[in-house]
Structures are given as C-alpha cells and as structure tokens.
Design an enzyme around this catalytic site. Sequence first.
Site, PDB file in Angstrom:
ATOM      1  N   PRO A   7       0.761  -1.421   0.226  1.00  0.00           N
ATOM      2  CA  PRO A   7      -0.196  -0.104  -0.284  1.00  0.00           C
ATOM      3  C   PRO A   7       1.323   1.588  -0.677  1.00  0.00           C
ATOM      4  O   PRO A   7       2.033   1.066   1.060  1.00  0.00           O
ATOM      5  CB  PRO A   7      -1.001   0.082   1.441  1.00  0.00           C
ATOM      6  CG  PRO A   7       0.206  -1.127   1.761  1.00  0.00           C
ATOM      7  CD  PRO A   7       1.128  -1.286   1.339  1.00  0.00           C
ATOM      8  N   GLU A   9       0.021   5.618   0.069  1.00  0.00           N
ATOM      9  CA  GLU A   9      -0.967   6.453  -0.140  1.00  0.00           C
ATOM     10  C   GLU A   9      -0.617   7.539  -0.776  1.00  0.00           C
ATOM     11  O   GLU A   9       1.208   7.601  -0.769  1.00  0.00           O
ATOM     12  CB  GLU A   9      -1.083   6.886   1.737  1.00  0.00           C
ATOM     13  CG  GLU A   9      -2.622   7.806   1.520  1.00  0.00           C
ATOM     14  CD  GLU A   9      -2.170   9.232   2.179  1.00  0.00           C
ATOM     15  OE1 GLU A   9      -1.202   9.118   2.818  1.00  0.00           O
ATOM     16  OE2 GLU A   9      -3.240  10.186   1.787  1.00  0.00           O
ATOM     17  N   CYS A  98       2.416   3.466   9.855  1.00  0.00           N
ATOM     18  CA  CYS A  98       2.260   4.694   9.372  1.00  0.00           C
ATOM     19  C   CYS A  98       3.195   5.719   9.972  1.00  0.00           C
ATOM     20  O   CYS A  98       2.741   6.086  11.154  1.00  0.00           O
ATOM     21  CB  CYS A  98       0.782   4.826   8.772  1.00  0.00           C
ATOM     22  SG  CYS A  98       0.906   7.044   8.120  1.00  0.00           S
ATOM     23  N   LYS A 139      -0.570  -5.096   8.829  1.00  0.00           N
ATOM     24  CA  LYS A 139       1.441  -4.550   8.716  1.00  0.00           C
ATOM     25  C   LYS A 139       1.904  -3.911   9.879  1.00  0.00           C
ATOM     26  O   LYS A 139       1.058  -3.007  10.378  1.00  0.00           O
ATOM     27  CB  LYS A 139       1.070  -4.371   7.809  1.00  0.00           C
ATOM     28  CG  LYS A 139       2.188  -3.563   7.232  1.00  0.00           C
ATOM     29  CD  LYS A 139       2.094  -3.019   5.302  1.00  0.00           C
ATOM     30  CE  LYS A 139       2.991  -2.901   4.429  1.00  0.00           C
ATOM     31  NZ  LYS A 139       3.342  -1.053   5.007  1.00  0.00           N
ATOM     32  N   ASN A 199       9.328  -7.391   4.348  1.00  0.00           N
ATOM     33  CA  ASN A 199       8.974  -5.783   3.562  1.00  0.00           C
ATOM     34  C   ASN A 199      10.556  -4.486   3.893  1.00  0.00           C
ATOM     35  O   ASN A 199      10.457  -4.867   5.061  1.00  0.00           O
ATOM     36  CB  ASN A 199       7.824  -5.121   3.570  1.00  0.00           C
ATOM     37  CG  ASN A 199       7.788  -3.693   3.229  1.00  0.00           C
ATOM     38  OD1 ASN A 199       7.074  -2.889   3.944  1.00  0.00           O
ATOM     39  ND2 ASN A 199       7.544  -3.744   2.078  1.00  0.00           N
ATOM     40  N   GLU A 201      12.725  -1.950   1.786  1.00  0.00           N
ATOM     41  CA  GLU A 201      14.331  -1.749   0.896  1.00  0.00           C
ATOM     42  C   GLU A 201      14.520  -2.841  -0.204  1.00  0.00           C
ATOM     43  O   GLU A 201      15.767  -3.119  -0.144  1.00  0.00           O
ATOM     44  CB  GLU A 201      15.295  -2.028   1.826  1.00  0.00           C
ATOM     45  CG  GLU A 201      16.479  -0.924   1.473  1.00  0.00           C
ATOM     46  CD  GLU A 201      16.212   0.593   1.457  1.00  0.00           C
ATOM     47  OE1 GLU A 201      16.477   1.470   0.533  1.00  0.00           O
ATOM     48  OE2 GLU A 201      15.241   0.976   2.036  1.00  0.00           O
ATOM     49  N   ARG A 224       8.497   1.336  -3.232  1.00  0.00           N
ATOM     50  CA  ARG A 224       9.082   1.557  -3.908  1.00  0.00           C
ATOM     51  C   ARG A 224      10.149   0.770  -4.710  1.00  0.00           C
ATOM     52  O   ARG A 224      10.046   1.490  -6.388  1.00  0.00           O
ATOM     53  CB  ARG A 224       9.840   3.054  -2.920  1.00  0.00           C
ATOM     54  CG  ARG A 224       8.652   3.200  -1.896  1.00  0.00           C
ATOM     55  CD  ARG A 224      10.153   4.261  -0.966  1.00  0.00           C
ATOM     56  NE  ARG A 224      10.241   3.063  -0.444  1.00  0.00           N
ATOM     57  CZ  ARG A 224      12.088   3.396   0.421  1.00  0.00           C
ATOM     58  NH1 ARG A 224      12.845   4.430   0.849  1.00  0.00           N
ATOM     59  NH2 ARG A 224      12.359   2.016   0.779  1.00  0.00           N
TER      60      ARG A 224
HETATM   61  C1  LIG Z   1       4.651   6.774  -0.837  1.00  0.00           C
HETATM   62  C2  LIG Z   1       4.149   5.834   0.450  1.00  0.00           C
HETATM   63  C3  LIG Z   1       2.756   5.917   1.163  1.00  0.00           C
HETATM   64  C4  LIG Z   1       2.783   4.275   2.092  1.00  0.00           C
HETATM   65  N1  LIG Z   1       1.067   4.725   2.139  1.00  0.00           N
HETATM   66  C5  LIG Z   1       1.748   3.077   2.707  1.00  0.00           C
HETATM   67  C6  LIG Z   1      -0.240   2.940   3.612  1.00  0.00           C
HETATM   68  O1  LIG Z   1      -1.187   3.569   3.180  1.00  0.00           O
HETATM   69  N2  LIG Z   1      -0.381   1.816   4.264  1.00  0.00           N
HETATM   70  C7  LIG Z   1       1.129   1.662   4.769  1.00  0.00           C
HETATM   71  O2  LIG Z   1       0.009   0.503   5.101  1.00  0.00           O
HETATM   72  N3  LIG Z   1       1.547   1.581   4.296  1.00  0.00           N
HETATM   73  C8  LIG Z   1       2.367   2.957   3.157  1.00  0.00           C
HETATM   74  N4  LIG Z   1       3.521   2.889   3.279  1.00  0.00           N
HETATM   75  C9  LIG Z   1       4.439   1.965   3.650  1.00  0.00           C
HETATM   76  C10 LIG Z   1       4.906   0.545   1.926  1.00  0.00           C
HETATM   77  O3  LIG Z   1       4.038   0.332   1.871  1.00  0.00           O
HETATM   78  C11 LIG Z   1       6.093   0.151   2.807  1.00  0.00           C
HETATM   79  O4  LIG Z   1       6.221  -0.774   3.788  1.00  0.00           O
HETATM   80  C12 LIG Z   1       7.426   0.837   2.824  1.00  0.00           C
HETATM   81  O5  LIG Z   1       7.676   1.916   1.807  1.00  0.00           O
HETATM   82  C13 LIG Z   1       8.821   0.112   2.590  1.00  0.00           C
HETATM   83  O6  LIG Z   1       8.315  -0.469   1.794  1.00  0.00           O
HETATM   84  P1  LIG Z   1       9.716  -0.563   0.270  1.00  0.00           P
HETATM   85  O7  LIG Z   1      10.814  -0.053   0.486  1.00  0.00           O
HETATM   86  O8  LIG Z   1       9.268  -1.596  -0.606  1.00  0.00           O
HETATM   87  O9  LIG Z   1       9.255   0.627  -0.454  1.00  0.00           O
HETATM   88  C14 LIG Z   1       2.954   4.563   2.033  1.00  0.00           C
HETATM   89  C15 LIG Z   1       5.487   4.123   1.803  1.00  0.00           C
HETATM   90  C16 LIG Z   1       5.367   5.196   0.497  1.00  0.00           C
HETATM   91  C17 LIG Z   1       6.588   5.590   0.850  1.00  0.00           C
END
Ligand SMILES: Cc1cc2nc3c(=O)[nH]c(=O)nc-3n(C[C@H](O)[C@H](O)[C@H](O)COP(=O)(O)O)c2cc1C
Length: 324
Positions: A7, A9, A98, A139, A199, A201, A224
């Site tokens: 997710p 946002e 969050c 989460k 999850n 990086e 990301r």
């Molecule tokens: C812009 C942005 C919005 C996010 N929105 C949510 C969200 O609505 N709910 C949630 O559980 N995590 C949210 N996250 C966290 C991501 O789901 C994820 O846990 C985090 O980016 C780490 O994973 P990654 O390194 O693969 O990006 C958000 C992250 C980013 C960067």
Amino acid sequence: MRIVLAPMEGVVDHLMRDMLTRIGGFDLCITEFVRVVDQLLPNRVFTRICPELKQGGVTPAGVPVRVQLLGQEPEWLAENAVRAVQLGSPGVDLNFGCPAKAVNKSRGGAVLLKETETLYQIIKAVRDAVPSQFPVTAKIRLGFDDTSLTLDNARAIYEAGASELTVHARTKSDGYRPPAYWPWIEKIRQTIPLNVVANGEIWTPEDAALCLEQSGSTDLMLGRGALASPGLARDIKQHFANGTHQKMPWPQVLELLLQYSDYEIAGDKGLYYSNRIKQWFSYLKLQYVEAEVLFQQLRLQQKAADLVATLRGALDHISDLSEH
Ligand SMILES: Cc1cc2nc3c(=O)[nH]c(=O)nc-3n(C[C@H](O)[C@H](O)[C@H](O)COP(=O)(O)O)c2cc1C
C-alpha cells in the site's frame, strides 16, 4: 513464493495497481489506508480507495485487492472491516506502520506499536467480527522508537488471531533510511507460528534473494522498488525460476508511462496527473538513468498535454534512432 504490492498512499492507486499487476509477478495488492475514526464509513469511501470492489475485488489482471484500515478504536475498526468484506474485499489488512505525524497524533498507525494491548484488542475485535473465511492481516514496523516491543507486539498479533503479518523491517524512527533489518523478521518468525511477509528496501532480484535468506520468509512485499522498476515482481519470480532475469527496457517503461497517462487523465480527469507522474519519476530515477535525463524536461511542465507530449517525444526519438 507470493509477492504482494505494498500500500502506498497517494502513489499506488487503482490505476497503478492495474498497470503493475498486468506486467505480472504479483499475487495480492493492499490498498492505501482507509482512515477509521468513530463511525461506519459510507460505501463510497471504500469504493473510492478500492474501485476494484465493483469488479469482484480483483484488478483487471485478476489479482486480489485487499482493503487496508487504519484506526485506533477496536469496535469501529471491526464494523468497518465487516463492511469492507461485505463490499467484496478479500479480507482486511490493518495498518500499524504509518509514520505520519497527523495520524500518529490521533493515535493511529505506528504509534500503536507502543501499545501492545491495543494492538491485541484491535485485531481480536476485527477477527471476531469478520467471517472466518476472510483473512485478517496486520502490517507493522519493528517498533516506534526502538525494537524493545517488537516480539511482544508480534505475539499479541498472533494471539489475537491474525491470519498473516507483514513486517516493514525498520522502526518508525528509522523512517525510510536504509538498511531494512531483515534478520529481525527471522526473530519474529522464530517467536510466532504465523506466516510473515518480508518488506523493506527490496529494489532488485538480488535484494529479494538476500531478504529471503536473512528473513527466512517465503513471501515478499514490494513498495518503492516496484515503482522504480515496474517489472520487479516478474523479474524476481523469473530469477528464482531460472536464475536469470532481464530488467524492463527503458522504451517499454516509456510505453507504460504513456499508458498510465491515458488512464490517469481519463480516470481522474487529469486532476492529479502532473503530481503523480512526477512522483513516479522520482522512483524511476533510482533504477533508470534515462529517467533522470527526461525528468529535467518534465520538471517544470504542469499541463497534462505538455507532459504527455514530452513522454511521446522521448519514445519517438528512441524509435527514430533504432530505425537509422
Ligand atoms: C509514499 C508512501 C505511502 C505509503 N502508504 C502506506 C499506506 O497507506 N499503508 C501502509 O501500510 N504502508 C504505507 N507505506 C509503506 C509501504 O507500504 C512500505 O511498507 C514501505 O515503503 C517499505 O517498503 P519498500 O522499501 O519496498 O518501499 C507507504 C510508503 C510510501 C513511501
């Protein structure tokens, strides 16, 4: 191995989910969070964040999309969770990660990682209310300021009856600073007999391999990294199936960007298009040097038509070069 689209946002909306799941590799998507305070939300709030509810709770490529809730009141979360599954969500995910100040100030998101008992009460209330055939997942991050409660929180989540746990392997204080502490996921797995999705990086198939090794998990969530490299989920699965993979070539990424532009402009009347496409570029730049160069041209453009013309021009330029 299952791969879940994270997710995000303001970034991963239904249009992005559609595009990324068409490329392949994803088994499940989680929506941006639905904020629950002290009421049963109207149906339109759920269908705005998750229009896929009107199509059986799956993306056009057939990948299930689970609604995520964020809140602090067990009873209101439970009522809204029931509504989400009645509307067609294949289960409910609860957000305890969050880091946003406004959300944490009103006791939502990562701040609840300081309140093990509240985590328990929320998951128990939601689990008791939602029919048992629907998964109730959570989460979390490793903690708020530190990892002193990580294992207690994991135990509470398991004992309250969660079906699965996703761990973003950093504390709230770590923000998004690398590294993600994947070995912590292994500690959690050793503590509770629950499937844990790893999850944080994961940018390449090689990162995915290391994460699986250090966490002991079989399932991954990509955030990301999937925006920086739109074929990442597919590449990870290919890498594991036959030891090789090929990153999506830049012209194909440009085609996706143009397709996304069509979707966004038609879907949201172009309202958010300029911001969203630029935000996507901020991730693409991390994996494609071509994106960095093109972003310099897009940076100051605001009008959808100008942005699309620049993208189209870049693709035509590549086609011209390959013809000569
Ligand atoms: C812009 C942005 C919005 C996010 N929105 C949510 C969200 O609505 N709910 C949630 O559980 N995590 C949210 N996250 C966290 C991501 O789901 C994820 O846990 C985090 O980016 C780490 O994973 P990654 O390194 O693969 O990006 C958000 C992250 C980013 C960067």
